[in-house]
Enzyme design. Sequence first.
Site, short mmCIF file in Angstrom:
data_model
loop_
_atom_site.label_atom_id
_atom_site.label_comp_id
_atom_site.label_asym_id
_atom_site.label_seq_id
_atom_site.Cartn_x
_atom_site.Cartn_y
_atom_site.Cartn_z
N TRP B 138 0.83 -1.20 0.00
CA TRP B 138 0.00 0.00 0.00
C TRP B 138 0.87 1.26 0.00
O TRP B 138 0.47 2.28 -0.55
CB TRP B 138 -0.99 -0.01 1.17
CG TRP B 138 -0.36 0.08 2.53
CD1 TRP B 138 0.11 -0.95 3.29
CD2 TRP B 138 -0.10 1.27 3.27
NE1 TRP B 138 0.65 -0.48 4.46
CE2 TRP B 138 0.52 0.88 4.48
CE3 TRP B 138 -0.34 2.62 3.03
CZ2 TRP B 138 0.92 1.80 5.45
CZ3 TRP B 138 0.05 3.54 4.00
CH2 TRP B 138 0.67 3.13 5.19
N GLU B 148 -4.40 6.85 -3.94
CA GLU B 148 -4.32 8.06 -3.13
C GLU B 148 -3.55 9.20 -3.79
O GLU B 148 -3.13 10.15 -3.10
CB GLU B 148 -3.69 7.78 -1.75
CG GLU B 148 -4.44 6.70 -0.96
CD GLU B 148 -3.87 6.53 0.45
OE1 GLU B 148 -3.79 7.52 1.18
OE2 GLU B 148 -3.51 5.39 0.80
N ASP B 168 -2.47 12.01 7.02
CA ASP B 168 -2.65 10.70 7.63
C ASP B 168 -4.13 10.33 7.58
O ASP B 168 -5.00 11.20 7.60
CB ASP B 168 -2.17 10.75 9.09
CG ASP B 168 -2.20 9.40 9.76
OD1 ASP B 168 -1.16 8.72 9.72
OD2 ASP B 168 -3.26 9.01 10.30
N HIS B 231 8.38 7.13 14.70
CA HIS B 231 8.02 6.12 15.69
C HIS B 231 9.07 5.03 15.70
O HIS B 231 9.60 4.65 14.66
CB HIS B 231 6.69 5.44 15.32
CG HIS B 231 5.49 6.20 15.77
ND1 HIS B 231 4.25 6.02 15.20
CD2 HIS B 231 5.32 7.13 16.75
CE1 HIS B 231 3.37 6.81 15.80
NE2 HIS B 231 3.99 7.50 16.73
N SER B 235 4.79 1.43 12.71
CA SER B 235 3.74 0.45 12.43
C SER B 235 3.96 -0.22 11.08
O SER B 235 3.35 -1.25 10.81
CB SER B 235 2.35 1.06 12.56
OG SER B 235 2.25 2.20 11.76
N HIS B 240 9.13 6.64 7.43
CA HIS B 240 8.16 7.71 7.32
C HIS B 240 8.25 8.60 8.55
O HIS B 240 8.74 8.18 9.60
CB HIS B 240 6.73 7.15 7.15
CG HIS B 240 6.30 6.22 8.23
ND1 HIS B 240 6.75 4.91 8.33
CD2 HIS B 240 5.48 6.39 9.29
CE1 HIS B 240 6.20 4.34 9.39
NE2 HIS B 240 5.43 5.22 10.00
N VAL B 241 7.83 9.85 8.37
CA VAL B 241 7.95 10.86 9.43
C VAL B 241 6.57 11.47 9.67
O VAL B 241 5.83 11.76 8.73
CB VAL B 241 8.95 11.96 9.01
CG1 VAL B 241 9.00 13.07 10.05
CG2 VAL B 241 10.35 11.37 8.80
#
Lengths: 300, 300
Positions: B138, B148, B168, B231, B235, B240-241
Site C-alpha cells: 500500500w 491516493e 494521515d 516512531h 507500524s 516515514h515521518v
Amino acid sequence: SAQGDGSGSAFVSVLSDFETKTVLRDSAREKNIFIHGKIVDQDAIVILEKTPIRQDNLPEMFQDSRLKLEMKNDIYSTYQLQPPAHLNEIKTTVICPATEKHVKKYLRQETFLVEETGDDYRSITLPYISSQSFSVQWVYNILEKKAEADRIIFEDPDPNTGFVLLPDFKWDQKQLDDLYLIAIVHRRDIKSLRDLRSEHLPLLRNIRKKGEETIQKQYSVRPCKLRVYLHYQPSYYHLHVHFTSLDYEAPGCGVERAHLLSDVIQNLEADSEYYHGRSLSFPLRADDSLLLRFREAGRL
Amino acid sequence: SAQGDGSGSAFVSVLSDFETKTVLRDSAREKNIFIHGKIVDQDAIVILEKTPIRQDNLPEMFQDSRLKLEMKNDIYSTYQLQPPAHLNEIKTTVICPATEKHVKKYLRQETFLVEETGDDYRSITLPYISSQSFSVQWVYNILEKKAEADRIIFEDPDPNTGFVLLPDFKWDQKQLDDLYLIAIVHRRDIKSLRDLRSEHLPLLRNIRKKGEETIQKQYSVRPCKLRVYLHYQPSYYHLHVHFTSLDYEAPGCGVERAHLLSDVIQNLEADSEYYHGRSLSFPLRADDSLLLRFREAGRL
C-alpha cells in the site's frame, strides 16, 4: 421558548440567541469545544462535547445510517456516516451568567515549540531562571521533612546520590492505572537536564534502580510497566524524575517535553557534555515570560 | 448498492450488511470504537470516530439544532443537542477483508516497555521483521501513484532525498486542530530509525525543511506549531515521518515511542552509529509476537 415534537419531548431553543465571542479551548481528540459568548445581554459559556459511541446502539446505527464514500485504497476505505439524530447527540453545558473567572478557567493558551541551543540556554533561559528566583522552598520542606513527611514512600539519604520518592499530587493513590510518583534528589545544585554531566551518572542510575525496586515492592508494578522520565523545561528548577504507569497517558509525557531516564543515562555515558551543547525542543505557553525572552532575542 | 439523495451525493449502504462480532476497543475520551465483524462472508473491521466540532459550523449549529434540557442548577444547565446531520458526521473506516493481524492491531491490550539493545535488534527484532514479511504494498501504491494520488499535497521526486507528503488517515482535513500528515520516503531500503546513519542526513533535513515549508504554505501552520517525529517501533517498516499539530495530543506521540526528527538529526550529526548501537525503549502489546520473541530470549 419551547416547541413540541412528535415524541412529546420538550425541545428548547435557548442557544438560537447565543452569540459567539471567542473559542476558549477545543480538543480535536476529545471532540469538545468551550465557547465564550452572550445570551441576550448576559455573558455565557457554552461547552459542547460529542458523546461516546455506545455498543448497544451499533445495530440501529448500521441499519439506519447514510454513508458517503470518501476514499478507497486496496482493502481500506473511509466514509462519512450520518447516523439517526437521536444516536448522535452532543452533550451541551451552559453557564449563564458566567464570570471572568469562568472564562479564565476554560481559556486555553496556545503553545509554541522552542528549539533552545546550548547558547540560548546560557544567554536567554539561565538568566531568566535566575532573575525569577523561583522558590523551591516547598521542595526543601519535603527534603527536610518539614512538610509531606508522611507521604514519602522511600528515601535514600546519601547527599550525593540520594533522593526521596513520593506520590505526585495528581495521583490519588486509589488505583494503579494512573500511578504517578516523583523522585526528588537531595542535591540542590542541579537545576535541570541541562546541568547533567557524566559525574551525575551514579545519581541517575541510583534513582532508576531504587525507584523501580521500591515501586515493584510497594505497588507490585514491574519496571517494564513504567515510564521513567525528566521534563525539560521542568515546572521547578530542582532535579526530579517522574515515574508513571506505562498504560496511563500522563500529562507532559509527550516527546516534546519528556526525556526517558534510560536515554539520558546513555547519552551521558557516551558524551558528558550531551545536554550542555545539544539543542533541546520544548513547548511554551503564549503567556510564559520565557517565551517573550525568546521572542525578544529573535529566536522565535 | 448506491442510492440517490436530494443533494446529488451518492450514499452507499455497505454497512447495513455488517454483523458485529466483537468490540476490539473503544474510548469514551476520544469517542471512537473499533469493531470486528463480517460483511457478507468476509472478515471486516469497522472503525467509527466522531468528528471534532468545528468553529465555522457553530452559527448554523446553534441556529438549527434541537436542544433537550437535562439538568438545571443555579447558573449551570445541561442539554442534549441534536445538530443538523451534515454537521455531525461520524468518520468511518472499513478494512475488508481484514486479517488476523488487523484484528490484533486494534484489540486493546496491555503494553510492556522493552529496552532493545543494538544486539537485541540484530538477533531478535530484525529476524522477526524479515520472517513476517510485512506487506508495504500500500505504501508502494502511494509512491507509484496507483492509489491516493489525489491526496498527495507535496512531492520531492528525488530517489535519494525525495518523499511524498500526505494527510494521515486519522486526519479528516476539516480543521487544523488535529493536523496530521505523513512524509513517506521514496527510498525503499530504510526500514526504521535503526537503519539511519549520517549518510541519511540530507534526506532527513530535506523532509524537515520541505515538510515544514509545505505545511506553512498550504495550511498557514508555522514550524513552531508542529511536532515532527518518527516512531520506533514503527507500524510499518518503510521510513516515514509524522507531522502533527503541537496542540494536538496525537496517539503515539508519547516519549516511549516517538523520536523528534530534530533530535534524530542532531544525534546522527554527532555519531553516525547512534541508532545502530544505542538501546531504544518502546512499548509492545501483550499479544505482539515480537514481545514473545523478547520473552523467549530472556530479555523481559
